[in-house]
Design an enzyme around this catalytic site. Structure first.
Site, short mmCIF file in Angstrom:
data_model
loop_
_atom_site.label_atom_id
_atom_site.label_comp_id
_atom_site.label_asym_id
_atom_site.label_seq_id
_atom_site.Cartn_x
_atom_site.Cartn_y
_atom_site.Cartn_z
N ASP A 1 0.81 -1.22 0.00
CA ASP A 1 0.00 0.00 0.00
C ASP A 1 0.84 1.26 0.00
O ASP A 1 0.37 2.33 -0.39
CB ASP A 1 -0.97 -0.01 1.18
N TYR B 1 -1.78 -2.66 8.37
CA TYR B 1 -0.72 -3.64 8.11
C TYR B 1 0.43 -3.50 9.12
O TYR B 1 1.05 -4.50 9.49
CB TYR B 1 -0.22 -3.50 6.68
N GLU C 1 -10.78 -1.09 -1.47
CA GLU C 1 -10.07 -1.35 -2.72
C GLU C 1 -11.05 -1.55 -3.88
O GLU C 1 -10.75 -1.17 -5.02
CB GLU C 1 -9.16 -2.57 -2.57
#
Length: 319
Positions: A55, A93, A195
């Site tokens: 990302d 993340y 997304e």
């Protein structure tokens, strides 16, 4: 307003607001320690290493390339919101890294994945070849320059978000179908929603550009798009070979390749280009992922979360 669709997408994105703090990882470590074997743990380590860097690549492309040339105000509203969401994904993340990899050296290795892990390095090289090369374009004055930018936009939507990330999501939702790593699955479900809207915006932008300048989509350009998507599939298959090298029960390399080919055909169809592979989706759990699920009354948080106050607010009302 010249492009109301982009503004509507921006408003839809606002309604999908979520925070990392709402993700509950309380059972994930128990699953990793007691319910998953070495093969599954290797898969997760590789997956988290990709997420930790993937990302960031997307966010860089937004700032350095897309925002520069998609200059309609409505489009820039959406891109600004998307940049916030990419930062949110990075935070998610990073939280995964801290939770799943308490050892500092293991975390540092994950951050160096684009240099030290060949399967992830290959995906980064793909991004550098097809995405980063547009950074030298300050203005899109010729048809060739516009096509170059379009390759970036399509590579960004169809390949990075549409193949690399959808391949990664498949591993997470496969584990969820076995009742594993519910925290990872819950957060990934919200990332998946983000997304999906990012892709929808990019493909809508491509459609609008095509309507305004149809000559850009000549046969040579379409051939390059196919070449790029096929290359993305092969890079992701190599990543799958790495993730599945120790054998994960119920998840074969052949099925993963078939799924990636199926996804690639979907992206080609959205672009009005004939499909390349003719593969079917081998994963029923990914079909279900595209369906809006009914929320259980006792569920901690509805996955179709929307922010905002409904109705009128009266400050002088009696309680």
């Amino acid at each position: 307003m010249r492009y109301p669709d982009f503004y509507d997408m921006y408003r839809s994105a606002i309604k999908n607001t979520w925070t990392v703090e709402e993700v509950d990882f309380s059972t994930d470590m128990r699953d990793l320690d007691t319910r998953m074997g070495p093969a599954e743990r290797h898969l997760i380590r590789r997956l988290v290493a990709f997420f930790a860097t993937g990302d960031s690549i997307v966010a860089n492309n937004l700032v350095l390339n897309l925002y520069k040339h998609l200059n309609a105000p409505e489009a820039r509203l959406f891109l600004s919101r998307q940049l916030y969401e990419e930062a949110l994904h990075v935070q998610f993340y990073l939280t995964l890294l801290d939770t799943y990899m308490p050892d500092i050296q293991e975390r540092e290795q994950a951050f160096r994945a684009v240099e030290e892990i060949p399967s992830i390095r290959a995906k980064a090289a793909f991004c550098q070849r097809w995405i980063d090369s547009v950074q030298t374009l300050d203005r899109l004055e010729t048809a060739a320059q516009r096509q170059h930018f379009l390759l970036n936009l399509i590579g960004f939507a169809a390949c990075i978000e549409g193949i690399f990330f959808f391949g990664a999501f498949a591993y997470v939702f496969f584990l969820r179908s076995r009742g594993l790593l519910n925290g990872l699955a819950a957060g990934t479900n919200w990332v998946f929603r983000d997304e999906s809207l990012h892709m929808a915006f990019a493909f809508r932008a491509v459609e609008q550009i095509r309507a305004e300048e149809p000559d850009l989509f000549d046969e040579g350009f379409k051939a390059r798009v196919v070449e790029m998507i096929v290359e993305a599939v092969e890079a992701e298959v190599s990543f799958a070979e790495d993730l599945l090298q120790h054998g994960v029960a119920g998840l074969s390399l052949a099925d993963m390749r078939q799924y990636l080919q199926f996804v690639a055909d979907q992206r080609l169809s959205l672009l009005g280009i004939p499909i390349r592979f003719g593969s079917r989706n081998p994963f029923p759990f990914m079909d279900l992922q595209d369906v809006q699920e009914l929320a259980n009354f006792f569920e901690r948080r509805v996955s179709a979360y929307q922010t905002g106050v409904v109705g009128e607010v009266e400050l002088d009302a009696a309680f």
